[in-house]
Each structure stands twice: as C-alpha cells, then as structure tokens.
Design a protein around this motif. Structure first.
Motif, mmCIF file in Angstrom:
data_model
loop_
_atom_site.group_PDB
_atom_site.id
_atom_site.type_symbol
_atom_site.label_atom_id
_atom_site.label_comp_id
_atom_site.label_asym_id
_atom_site.label_seq_id
_atom_site.Cartn_x
_atom_site.Cartn_y
_atom_site.Cartn_z
ATOM 1 N N LEU A 328 0.851 -1.096 -0.136
ATOM 2 C CA LEU A 328 -0.072 0.174 0.172
ATOM 3 C C LEU A 328 0.993 0.991 -0.008
ATOM 4 N N GLY A 329 0.583 1.939 -1.090
ATOM 5 C CA GLY A 329 1.313 3.330 -0.998
ATOM 6 C C GLY A 329 0.663 4.328 -0.641
ATOM 7 N N LEU A 330 1.100 4.956 0.535
ATOM 8 C CA LEU A 330 0.501 6.325 1.038
ATOM 9 C C LEU A 330 1.150 7.577 0.957
ATOM 10 N N ASN A 331 0.461 8.615 0.101
ATOM 11 C CA ASN A 331 0.862 10.025 0.152
ATOM 12 C C ASN A 331 0.380 10.825 1.407
ATOM 13 N N ARG A 366 -1.342 21.527 6.258
ATOM 14 C CA ARG A 366 -1.489 21.669 7.778
ATOM 15 C C ARG A 366 -0.304 20.794 8.461
ATOM 16 N N VAL A 367 0.274 21.269 9.325
ATOM 17 C CA VAL A 367 1.169 20.549 10.203
ATOM 18 C C VAL A 367 0.427 19.623 11.159
ATOM 19 N N GLY A 368 0.647 18.283 10.937
ATOM 20 C CA GLY A 368 0.417 17.333 11.739
ATOM 21 C C GLY A 368 0.728 16.102 11.781
ATOM 22 N N PRO A 369 1.951 16.317 12.305
ATOM 23 C CA PRO A 369 3.112 15.118 12.312
ATOM 24 C C PRO A 369 2.509 13.551 12.758
ATOM 25 N N GLU A 370 1.715 13.742 13.884
ATOM 26 C CA GLU A 370 1.196 12.369 14.320
ATOM 27 C C GLU A 370 0.340 11.890 13.198
ATOM 28 N N THR A 371 -0.075 12.438 12.105
ATOM 29 C CA THR A 371 -0.953 11.836 10.995
ATOM 30 C C THR A 371 -0.031 10.563 10.514
ATOM 31 N N ILE A 372 1.250 10.880 10.361
ATOM 32 C CA ILE A 372 2.193 9.855 9.893
ATOM 33 C C ILE A 372 2.299 8.626 10.522
ATOM 34 N N TYR A 373 1.947 8.942 12.122
ATOM 35 C CA TYR A 373 1.926 7.622 12.956
ATOM 36 C C TYR A 373 0.780 7.007 12.705
ATOM 37 N N TRP A 374 -0.427 7.705 12.887
ATOM 38 C CA TRP A 374 -1.879 6.984 12.866
ATOM 39 C C TRP A 374 -2.339 6.359 11.689
ATOM 40 N N VAL A 375 -2.040 7.166 10.725
ATOM 41 C CA VAL A 375 -2.653 6.618 9.373
ATOM 42 C C VAL A 375 -2.135 5.217 8.923
ATOM 43 N N PRO A 376 -0.553 4.974 8.977
ATOM 44 C CA PRO A 376 -0.211 3.726 8.518
ATOM 45 C C PRO A 376 -0.617 2.677 9.530
ATOM 46 N N LYS A 377 -0.594 3.076 10.947
ATOM 47 C CA LYS A 377 -1.114 2.178 11.906
ATOM 48 C C LYS A 377 -2.484 1.580 11.869
ATOM 49 N N LEU A 378 -3.548 2.638 11.543
ATOM 50 C CA LEU A 378 -4.794 2.366 11.450
ATOM 51 C C LEU A 378 -5.013 1.415 9.988
ATOM 52 N N ALA A 379 -4.455 1.905 8.976
ATOM 53 C CA ALA A 379 -4.310 1.213 7.770
ATOM 54 C C ALA A 379 -4.135 -0.171 7.576
ATOM 55 N N ALA A 380 -3.171 -0.396 8.337
ATOM 56 C CA ALA A 380 -2.390 -1.891 8.421
ATOM 57 C C ALA A 380 -3.517 -2.424 9.019
ATOM 58 N N LYS A 384 -5.362 -4.791 6.894
ATOM 59 C CA LYS A 384 -4.544 -6.174 7.165
ATOM 60 C C LYS A 384 -3.181 -6.185 5.901
ATOM 61 N N THR A 385 -2.694 -5.356 6.067
ATOM 62 C CA THR A 385 -1.414 -5.177 4.968
ATOM 63 C C THR A 385 -0.254 -5.247 5.844
ATOM 64 N N ASP A 386 0.841 -5.997 5.395
ATOM 65 C CA ASP A 386 2.163 -6.169 6.009
ATOM 66 C C ASP A 386 3.176 -5.277 5.171
ATOM 67 N N ALA A 387 2.823 -4.464 4.247
ATOM 68 C CA ALA A 387 3.790 -3.770 3.614
ATOM 69 C C ALA A 387 3.399 -2.487 3.141
ATOM 70 N N ILE A 388 3.576 -1.471 3.781
ATOM 71 C CA ILE A 388 3.242 0.185 3.555
ATOM 72 C C ILE A 388 4.170 0.775 3.215
#
Ligand code: BG6
Length: 487
Positions: A328-331, A366-380, A384-388
């Motif tokens: 899964l590629g996430l921008n 917008r500056v929201g650094p925690e987005t790059i923590y939560w989004v992959p965590k929730l997306a995985a 149910k993906t093991d490669a982001i």
C-alpha cells in the motif's frame, strides 16, 4: 533583501563567516555514524527514497515523438496556472537525468520513485508504441541501477494522453481503463526485467475530484457528483486492470500497489474510543477508492451517503478492482480529519478544523506530524496489510537563496524532523512501514501553482537549470546515514 528581518538575518550570517565559522552545509557534511542501537532508529533495511513525476520534471514535451497530454493543453488555458508557466521545459530532466541521478546518490537514497509519461510511450494512448519514448526510461533505469538506486515506477501521475480525452472523455469512459491496462502490460513487459516495484495510479483522490469535479486540474471539467463518483470508480477499475496486467506481463516477483493520497484521519485525543472511531473514519472517508481496492466492496455508509449519485458497477468489476496488491503506497502530507467517537451515524465525528490551525508554506499543508503515525497504523489494521510505503511526504518552503548562495530551509527541516520522528514511532511499534519517498528530489512544476511552490531538497533555478542543495538535503542525508529521525 529589502525587508528588515532578512537584513538582520544576513548581518548575522555575515558575522558568522567573518568569525571563521563554516557555513552550515559544510559543517553538516555527514559522517556516517555506527548503526543505531535497536529501538533507536528505523528497522534495518528501511528503504529511503525520493520522488518526482514525469510532467513535473521531464520537459521535452515535443521530443522523440511524445504525444500531447491533458496537462499540455490545460496549462495553456489562461488563468489556470497561477504564474502562467507550464511544464514544456520544467527541470529538463529528460536531458539532465544523469545529473539528477547523481543528486539522488549524493543523498544516500536507495530508491527513486518516478513516473512514466503515458503519451511518451503511446503518443495516442493506444495503438503503436513509440520506442524512442520507452528508451528514455530504459536509459533512466540503467543509470539508476548503475548507481545502486532501485527504480520505483509509477504508471500514471496525471499526464493522460490528450487523444484519450478527445476520443473517450478520458476517465469518464471504461474504454480508457482498458487502454490503461494495455499500456500497463506493455510497460511491465519491457521494464520489469529491471523494475521490481510498480505503483499504479497516483492519487485518484486528487485527479478525479480536481480534474473532473472542480476543474482546477486537467482536464478542467466541473461535472455533477454522480459522474465524479463514476469516474472515481473507473479509476479504481483502471488500478485493478493495471495490477492484473503487471501480474500477467511482468517478470515473476514484480510487486505492484496503489499510491494514494489517503484521506488522513487521526484521533483528536488518544483514547481507545477515539482510536477506534478514527479507524472507522479512515475506512469510510476512503470508501470510494482505497477501501474498495482493499476489500472489494463499497461500504453501506458510502452507498447510503451517495444515494442516487452512487457509481454503477458489476460484481466482475469489484473483483478486478480488488485484485490483491503487494503493498500500500500512501501519500501523507497533512491531517484531513481529527476524529472523536460518536454514537451517531457510523460511529465517528470529524471535528471542524479551526482557521488558526498551523500550516506550512502551502496553505493546504497543515502541520500534523502524528498523522504519519496514526494513518499507517490504522491502515495496516483495517486493511490487514504487511507492507506500507510512504509514497510521498514533504513540504514547500519559501526557499530564498541568501547572499551566501545557500538556502536555509529550516522550516522544511522542522516539518521533516517531526514527521519522521512520528514515522519512527510507528515502525518502533511494529507498524509495517517499509520505506519512505520524500517529495520531492528537486523543485519542479507544481501543477496549478506553476513554479511558485518549491518542494525540493535541491533548489532549481529554472532559467539556468542549476541545482543547489538546500540545508534540508544535508538533513535528509544525515537521516539516511543514521537510519534514524534524529530527535
Ligand atoms: C501530491 C502530488 O499531491 O502533492 C504531487 O502527487 C504534487 O505531484 C504534491 O507535486 C504537491 O502538491 P501541490 O498541489 O502543492 O503542487
């Protein structure tokens, strides 16, 4: 240098060098340190890269038989591009690709994400391939591999052949989806002897709505919602057809997946209820593209909300759309929704975002650094993906060249440091993010902004084509060398 602030800054810098202090770029020359202790950085083998796209950097729009794309036409409509520029010349990457590969190497990147210009390979979208166009990508790929850099190829980063727009209405027709599948098959057949990873479409979420809904991207249409939803469905179908084409015509082991600007949801406050609600929000806010790709279904809430505007589709199409992907590629740039739990509706409530929310140089960013923590965590979790892979992240900045010829983009460094720290937090917790592509290697043609927004690690003078590393290039080189966000 006319305003008092910059004059003050200049005085300070001048003072430093007079005192014999090395300029920051020299001072920051990276000396690789011993590998980080476990738990203290990114996982071993984490893939560091940068990204660009064809229309934004290549230029050479009439070279070697390239056909016209919808962007070639769109940029010529008065008022569409903020500064009146276009991508005719852009970064002249078509001619200067060797110099640019050297820049990637200089950063220590092990991967480069670029896109193939569909109209370079098929000037009319379909029909006879243009070997000279394909050859450019052969040369680029060979140069990357020669320098130890993995090519990560995107099949579609918005430069649709104009001929397909003229003949079929572009993505309004499933004819374009089928032709896209054929193009994907051709590219896979000819390039996957060396390219091991393929992204299908870049950001359906943007090009469908901006291009066909509100007319601010090519082809500049403003269609009713029902058609926009149908076009989004078509883009998902095109993705699925491309996945199948890569499987059928690529070398065995070629990996393929989307690169989507996921509608980014994060809990407003970290409580179990809100985290759960943010997961539901992520699924529902991405129901029109990513969720249907990953699950093969449009959610009930999505269909209910769309009502009579819901896309028309068959079960066979849903099967194609949900062809299994390898990653899964996430921008991820900015938070879209801060969410709290709710006992109404689907179980979440997106909060209004105050006007005073801080943003970077681009006002949407917008500056929201925690987005790059939560989004992959929730997306995985939900898919149910093991490669982001973070297929894009970065920021624009004012990027003024100071009197000493350098660019001190400390705002970009601040942004990257904070986002990378949160990404490291995610990988430390075991979230399966395997790599990161920084947008962008160098300043380039930023779509509606023209040359007005600068996202690069390298500054580009678009008159002379001189590339100059910004301070953030040293920062990123340091991150890569240490395999750690450096906080
Ligand atoms: C992403 C795109 O949406 O953001 C890139 O994939 C683009 O192509 C980047 O350059 C920055 O967007 P913008 O709209 O500020 O130019």
């Amino acid at each position: 240098m006319s305003d008092p602030v910059s004059r003050r800054q200049f005085a300070k810098l001048a003072g430093l060098s007079a005192a014999g202090v090395a300029s920051p770029l020299e001072a920051l020359e990276v000396k690789p340190v011993s590998p980080p202790r476990s738990g203290n950085g990114f996982p071993a083998g984490f893939l560091w890269g940068t990204a660009t796209s064809s229309y934004q950097v290549e230029g050479a729009v009439n070279e070697d038989g390239r056909g016209a794309s919808i962007w070639d036409k769109f940029v010529r409509i008065p008022g569409k591009i903020e500064d009146g520029t276009n991508g005719d010349r852009a970064n002249e990457h078509y001619q200067r690709y060797k110099e640019d590969v050297a820049l990637i190497k200089e950063l220590g990147c092990k991967a480069y994400r670029f896109s193939v210009a569909w109209p370079r390979v098929f000037p009319d979208g379909d029909g006879k391939p243009n070997l000279k166009g394909l050859d450019f990508y052969n040369r680029l790929i060979d140069e990357l591999l020669k320098n130890g850099i993995e090519p990560w190829l995107t099949l579609y980063h918005w430069d649709l052949p104009q001929s397909l727009q003229d003949r079929f209405g572009g993505w309004r027709s499933t004819e374009t989806c089928k032709i896209f599948g054929d193009y994907a098959a051709y590219v896979a057949k000819h390039l996957t002897d060396r390219v091991k990873n393929v992204f299908t479409l870049n950001e359906s979420g943007r090009f469908v709505y901006f291009g066909y809904g509100i007319g601010i991207d090519a082809p500049g249409l403003t269609l009713p919602q029902a058609e926009v939803n149908q076009i989004r469905h078509n883009s998902a179908l095109a993705h699925g057809l491309a996945v199948q084409a890569v499987r059928a015509h690529g070398r065995r082991g070629t990996r393929v997946g989307p690169a989507e600007n996921i509608d980014a949801c994060a809990p407003a406050i970290d409580t179990p209820e809100n985290v759960r609600a943010a997961g539901i929000a992520l699924r529902e806010m991405n129901a029109g593209y990513l969720n249907v790709i990953m699950t093969g279904k449009y959610t009930d809430a999505f269909l209910k909300f769309a009502g009579p505007n819901a896309p028309k589709y068959t079960d066979a199409e849903l099967k194609i759309i949900s062809s299994p992907v390898d990653f899964l590629g996430l921008n991820i740039y900015a938070p879209q929704h801060y969410v709290v739990a709710s006992d109404q509706g689907a179980g979440f409530m997106p909060l209004p975002i105050p006007k005073s929310f801080p943003h970077m140089n681009s006002d949407w960013l917008r500056v929201g650094p925690e987005t790059i923590y939560w989004v992959p965590k929730l997306a995985a979790k939900i898919w149910k993906t093991d490669a982001i892979y973070i297929s894009e992240n970065g920021t624009s900045s004012d990027d003024v060249i100071t009197a000493d010829g350098k660019i001190y983009d400390t705002d970009r460094i601040m942004y990257l440091r904070n986002y990378l720290a949160q990404l490291q937090r995610a990988t430390t917790e075991g979230v399966p993010v395997r790599g990161y592509f920084l947008w962008s290697l160098m300043d380039n043609f930023e779509w509606v902004y023209g040359l007005n927004k600068r996202f690069g690690l390298y500054h580009v003078n678009f008159d002379t084509q001189v590339r100059t590393p910004k301070l953030s290039a040293s920062f990123y080189r340091n991150v890569i060398a240490n395999n750690a966000a450096g906080v």
